[in-house]
Design a protein around this motif. Structure first.
Motif, short mmCIF file in Angstrom:
data_model
loop_
_atom_site.label_atom_id
_atom_site.label_comp_id
_atom_site.label_asym_id
_atom_site.label_seq_id
_atom_site.Cartn_x
_atom_site.Cartn_y
_atom_site.Cartn_z
N UNK A 235 0.84 -1.20 0.00
CA UNK A 235 0.00 0.00 0.00
C UNK A 235 0.88 1.25 0.00
N UNK A 236 0.68 2.09 -1.00
CA UNK A 236 1.42 3.35 -1.10
C UNK A 236 0.39 4.48 -1.04
N UNK A 237 0.47 5.28 0.02
CA UNK A 237 -0.51 6.34 0.24
C UNK A 237 -0.15 7.60 -0.53
N UNK A 238 -1.19 8.35 -0.88
CA UNK A 238 -1.02 9.61 -1.60
C UNK A 238 -1.98 10.64 -1.02
N UNK A 239 -1.52 11.88 -0.94
CA UNK A 239 -2.39 12.97 -0.46
C UNK A 239 -2.74 13.92 -1.59
N UNK A 240 -2.86 13.38 -2.79
CA UNK A 240 -3.19 14.19 -3.97
C UNK A 240 -4.48 14.97 -3.71
N UNK A 241 -4.48 16.28 -3.91
CA UNK A 241 -5.67 17.09 -3.62
C UNK A 241 -6.87 16.79 -4.53
N UNK A 242 -6.65 16.04 -5.59
CA UNK A 242 -7.75 15.72 -6.50
C UNK A 242 -8.69 14.66 -5.93
N UNK A 243 -8.26 13.95 -4.89
CA UNK A 243 -9.09 12.88 -4.34
C UNK A 243 -10.42 13.39 -3.77
N UNK A 244 -10.37 14.48 -3.03
CA UNK A 244 -11.57 14.95 -2.34
C UNK A 244 -12.70 15.30 -3.30
N UNK A 245 -12.45 16.11 -4.35
CA UNK A 245 -13.56 16.37 -5.29
C UNK A 245 -14.03 15.11 -6.01
#
Length: 288
Positions: A235-245
């Protein structure tokens, strides 16, 4: 007359010796190519047999010409020298005289076709067409059945697209993690596609998030009918801001609940692992 109809006419007029020669040559090539995407030769042979027998079932009957062409297959099944009448009995006992009962195999066949080279796709279609034409006529039912295999050939599918389509059909899937030396499993339904990767979302306040952070090795299991997808990796986590929308677009109520509760999601994809589809007969298709 279409090119397909012209090809059918040419095959219908072909002499039996040429038929057998081409059929045997293509069979060897297809089995060898299938072995490259399955885990062993037995799986490749089983996939090949499914293609051939399902093709015979397209019109719900086994002609004498089809039997003569496929006699080695029936002999392999019975481990005996099979007669035509015995072949018909085997055909009926397997439910092949009822095409609808055997229709689910088309999904598996289309999946296989999506993983092989363009040449092998053409060889598979030609093999099926040869089986249909051996009795001197490619019926309308057989043409329609071949079309179900031929149409997907124009679509190029990446491994991630393949997995995503499977997960979409499954709707829910299982995530396996470890908690120390104890296996843990839970049902997920949230997935997002971003940059040709599939991301899964879990609450950062949940044990599953802590487990993945402590040991990122995990596995996804999903089922569609009699087929099972297994995808393992880290599992590789990402905090890309595109996830929320994206989350708000696909699961607005869930997104609102997390916002109201002050919770947050951790989004992760799997890397460095393998993926395969397995059916209840233990036939395996390696995705990567």
């Amino acid at each position: 007359m279409s090119d397909f109809d012209t090809l059918c006419k040419q095959l219908e007029a072909m002499d039996p010796e040429t038929f057998t020669e081409i059929f045997n040559e293509l069979s060897v090539e297809v089995i060898n190519e299938m072995a490259k995407i399955t885990l062993d030769g037995g799986d490749a042979l089983e996939s090949y047999l499914q293609f051939i027998l399902a093709t015979v079932a397209a019109d719900g009957k086994l002609s004498e010409e089809e039997f003569e062409l496929l006699k080695p297959i029936f002999d392999m099944i019975t481990e005996e020298d099979t007669t035509y009448q015995e072949g018909v009995s085997i055909f009926k006992n397997m439910g092949l005289d009822s095409p609808d009962a055997y229709k689910e195999i088309i999904d598996t066949m289309v999946d296989v076709i999506g993983l092989v080279s363009e040449k092998t796709k053409d060889d598979i279609i030609m093999l099926c067409l040869l089986v249909c034409a051996i009795d001197g006529e490619v019926t309308q039912k057989e043409k329609e059945w071949i079309a179900q295999l031929a149409l997907p050939l124009t679509i190029d599918v990446t491994p991630m697209e393949y997995i995503d389509a499977f997960l979409t059909k499954a709707q829910v899937f299982t995530l396996a993690t470890t908690d120390g030396d104890q296996p843990r499993m839970r049902i997920l339904g949230l997935k997002l596609n971003l940059d040709d990767k599939i991301y899964f979302g879990v609450g950062t306040f949940k044990d599953v998030y802590k487990q993945l952070k402590a040991n990122p090795k995990c596995e996804i299991l999903a089922s569609v009918g009699m087929d099972f997808l297994r995808w393992d990796g880290k599992a590789v986590f990402s905090d890309d801001p595109r996830f929320l929308p994206m989350l708000k677009a696909v699961m607005p109520e869930l997104a609102q609940m997390y916002f109201d509760m002050g919770w947050s999601f951790g989004f992760f994809t799997l890397e460095g692992g393998s993926a395969e589809v397995v059916n209840v007969s233990n036939q395996k298709i390696k995705i990567f």
